[in-house]
Design a protein around this motif. Structure first.
Motif, PDB file in Angstrom:
ATOM      1  N   PHE A 317     128.360  51.383 -93.765  1.00  0.00           N
ATOM      2  CA  PHE A 317     127.941  49.991 -93.635  1.00  0.00           C
ATOM      3  C   PHE A 317     127.527  49.429 -94.988  1.00  0.00           C
ATOM      4  CE2 PHE A 317     124.491  46.866 -92.727  1.00  0.00           C
ATOM      5  CZ  PHE A 317     125.252  45.936 -92.033  1.00  0.00           C
ATOM      6  N   LYS A 318     127.990  48.223 -95.304  1.00  0.00           N
ATOM      7  CA  LYS A 318     127.608  47.571 -96.564  1.00  0.00           C
ATOM      8  C   LYS A 318     127.228  46.101 -96.351  1.00  0.00           C
ATOM      9  CE  LYS A 318     132.220  45.958 -97.916  1.00  0.00           C
ATOM     10  NZ  LYS A 318     133.097  45.653 -99.057  1.00  0.00           N
ATOM     11  N   GLY A 319     127.068  45.694 -95.100  1.00  0.00           N
ATOM     12  CA  GLY A 319     126.878  44.284 -94.792  1.00  0.00           C
ATOM     13  C   GLY A 319     125.436  43.839 -94.653  1.00  0.00           C
ATOM     14  N   SER A 320     124.542  44.439 -95.418  1.00  0.00           N
ATOM     15  CA  SER A 320     123.121  44.116 -95.293  1.00  0.00           C
ATOM     16  C   SER A 320     122.811  42.696 -95.752  1.00  0.00           C
ATOM     17  CB  SER A 320     122.296  45.102 -96.124  1.00  0.00           C
ATOM     18  OG  SER A 320     120.947  44.682 -96.183  1.00  0.00           O
ATOM     19  N   TYR A 321     121.999  41.995 -94.980  1.00  0.00           N
ATOM     20  CA  TYR A 321     121.509  40.688 -95.383  1.00  0.00           C
ATOM     21  C   TYR A 321     120.353  40.809 -96.374  1.00  0.00           C
ATOM     22  CZ  TYR A 321     124.301  37.515 -92.491  1.00  0.00           C
ATOM     23  OH  TYR A 321     125.330  36.765 -91.969  1.00  0.00           O
ATOM     24  N   ASN A 322     120.019  42.035 -96.731  1.00  0.00           N
ATOM     25  CA  ASN A 322     119.056  42.256 -97.807  1.00  0.00           C
ATOM     26  C   ASN A 322     119.760  42.528 -99.128  1.00  0.00           C
ATOM     27  OD1 ASN A 322     116.341  42.550 -98.755  1.00  0.00           O
ATOM     28  ND2 ASN A 322     116.607  44.771 -98.771  1.00  0.00           N
ATOM     29  N   ASN A 323     121.108  42.575 -99.116  1.00  0.00           N
ATOM     30  CA  ASN A 323     121.922  42.797-100.305  1.00  0.00           C
ATOM     31  C   ASN A 323     121.517  44.066-101.045  1.00  0.00           C
ATOM     32  OD1 ASN A 323     122.720  41.738-103.491  1.00  0.00           O
ATOM     33  ND2 ASN A 323     124.192  41.488-101.834  1.00  0.00           N
ATOM     34  N   THR A 324     121.267  45.106-100.262  1.00  0.00           N
ATOM     35  CA  THR A 324     120.929  46.400-100.838  1.00  0.00           C
ATOM     36  C   THR A 324     121.321  47.475 -99.846  1.00  0.00           C
ATOM     37  OG1 THR A 324     119.143  47.787-101.721  1.00  0.00           O
ATOM     38  CG2 THR A 324     118.589  46.325 -99.928  1.00  0.00           C
ATOM     39  N   ALA A 325     121.473  48.690-100.352  1.00  0.00           N
ATOM     40  CA  ALA A 325     121.823  49.808 -99.468  1.00  0.00           C
ATOM     41  C   ALA A 325     120.594  50.459 -98.863  1.00  0.00           C
ATOM     42  CB  ALA A 325     122.640  50.842-100.245  1.00  0.00           C
ATOM     43  N   SER A 326     119.406  49.992 -99.198  1.00  0.00           N
ATOM     44  CA  SER A 326     118.179  50.559 -98.644  1.00  0.00           C
ATOM     45  C   SER A 326     117.314  49.442 -98.087  1.00  0.00           C
ATOM     46  CB  SER A 326     117.404  51.323 -99.720  1.00  0.00           C
ATOM     47  OG  SER A 326     116.985  50.446-100.742  1.00  0.00           O
TER      48      SER A 326
END
Length: 454
Positions: A317-326
């Motif tokens: 998954f790379k679709g974070s609305y936090n624009n980060t992988a964590s």
């Protein structure tokens, strides 16, 4: 005033450092006493406390992903390994519980200052905004705790089921037992409603709540409770404040993190603590979920990236609305409001309204010109379609665990979850008591709380 800000920060960081310190340390009231609107502003603008560190174990326990045996064994936090297989082992890490109550404590501090001001503030609008924000943060944190540590709300038995401790004052010495599920949800709703009355309609700071976010919090809460008329009304109110959607055609789907932080869909920004189990290098997207995205659905490229090497054929998954992988995004967005309004409308028999919202969202997620409106006169088919799109749109938002609890209460949507580790199969049955995650043992011991049953 600089010294006051320093003392507030030091006092709060000292008070809450460590996993169990919140349960043991007492604040030094002589060290710092916030007194002014500026002090309250400082407390509410404390992003690490108020907007981050919310519980993540519900998502760790949910079914949007899987771990290989090797990845599971590599997860360094034993609580996450146990949570993944729904183990009954005691929870040793109190951090998610602690950080949520830290936000509640800080919100209560603000409310205490505002309620005890000796002189009426000249700027009443600012006073109301601060009080509304403090109430919102308290409601949001309470709801995050309920989503993880309580069973789903059911009007037939919620009054006899344990909810969470409702800390409504900044004193940490006072013992507070778990309220009923009925009273816990009533407090969340009361706080969100009061916040909606006090907050300005909208604003530019995504980490601070405005009225649209309070409406959104109410819509999410009422959806969890299965109260669809109220969920519809508050999602509608939120969308009347702001209805913007990202057109995924405008995103660079090949980017490592395509979705901008604080983008125009965000009504309120909040994130969880970091999870080892949900890290890109470990969590593999459920293959059936990945295949459910059609080829012209841009979310298939925006949300996921292909793994390589030994993991070829799987996706991360790379679709974070936090624009980060964590740090998983658990805030409120307009897209979630469209889906709440659509599902609630369909359940209330407003099928035309439900289809309008669903198709409007989907047009912004598909390649331009290639989406054909979904249409049906079968209410159950419409609900099923909306639920399918809800899962595809809102994965890794901290919502799937609550959705599983809510949908398992129905007659047709029951889902059994399955994990396989080292050849051994683990099952989570619908409506299992395990849907109320175990409360950290430190909190149980120090607060003399009732543990969730198994």
């Amino acid at each position: 005033m600089i010294m006051m800000k320093y003392l507030i920060t030091v006092a709060l960081s000292t008070l809450f450092v460590g996993c169990s310190d919140y349960l043991e340390l007492k604040p030094d009231q002589k060290m710092v006493i916030p007194e002014t609107l500026e002090d309250c502003e400082l407390l509410l603008n404390d992003y690490p406390t108020m907007n981050s560190g919310y519980p993540i174990m519900g998502e760790v326990s949910a079914d949007n992903y899987y771990l290989t045996t090797t990845s599971w064994q590599s997860v360094s936090l034993i609580d996450e390994r146990n949570g993944y297989i729904w183990s009954d082992e005691i929870v040793t890490t109190a951090t998610p519980w602690q950080t949520s109550y830290k936000a509640i404590y800080q919100g209560n501090q603000v409310l205490d200052v505002l309620e005890n001001l000796k002189t009426k503030p000249a700027d009443l609008a600012h006073f109301n905004e601060l009080m509304g924000a403090a109430l919102f943060f308290r409601a949001f944190a309470f709801h995050q705790l309920l989503a993880n540590y309580a069973l789903n709300y059911s009007v037939t038995n919620a009054s006899s089921m344990p909810g969470i401790p409702l800390r409504l004052k900044p004193e940490v010495d006072d013992a507070v037992k778990r309220a009923s599920l009925t009273d816990s949800y009533a407090q969340v709703i009361a706080d969100f409603k009061s916040a909606a009355r006090l907050l300005p309609t909208d604003g530019a700071l995504k980490a601070r709540p405005y009225r649209g976010a309070a409406y959104g919090g109410l819509a999410r809460t009422y959806l969890d409770m299965g109260m669809y008329e109220q969920a519809y009304l508050y999602a509608d109110s939120a969308l009347h404040v702001r209805s913007d959607l990202l057109d995924y055609n405008s995103l660079n789907a090949n980017a490592s993190l395509p979705i901008a932080r604080f983008n125009k869909e965000v009504l309120f920004h909040a994130i969880t603590s970091t999870s080892y189990a949900l890290a890109q290098g470990a969590a593999k997207i459920d293959s059936n979920l990945y295949r459910a995205y059609e080829q012209n659905d841009l979310r298939k490229k925006v949300f996921f990236k292909a793994n390589t090497g030994a993991n070829a054929g799987t996706y991360a998954f790379k679709g974070s609305y936090n624009n980060t992988a964590s740090g998983m995004f658990v805030g409120l967005t307009t897209a979630e409001m469209y889906l709440i309004r659509a599902e609630s409308a369909a359940r209330l028999g407003k099928t035309a309204a439900a289809l309008t919202d669903l198709n409007h969202l989907m047009k912004n997620r598909w390649l331009t010109g290639l989406y054909s409106d979904f249409y049906s006169v079968d209410r159950n088919a419409i609900i099923a379609k909306i639920l399918a799109e809800r899962r595809k749109e809102l994965l890794f938002r901290g919502l799937r665990w609550s959705d599983l609890k809510r949908l398992n209460l129905g007659n047709t949507d029951k889902m059994q979850l399955k994990r396989i580790i080292d050849g051994k199969e683990y099952l989570l049955e619908p409506n299992s008591l395990k849907y109320a995650l175990l409360i950290p043992q430190d909190a149980i011991d120090e607060g003399k709380l009732e543990q969730n049953k198994r």
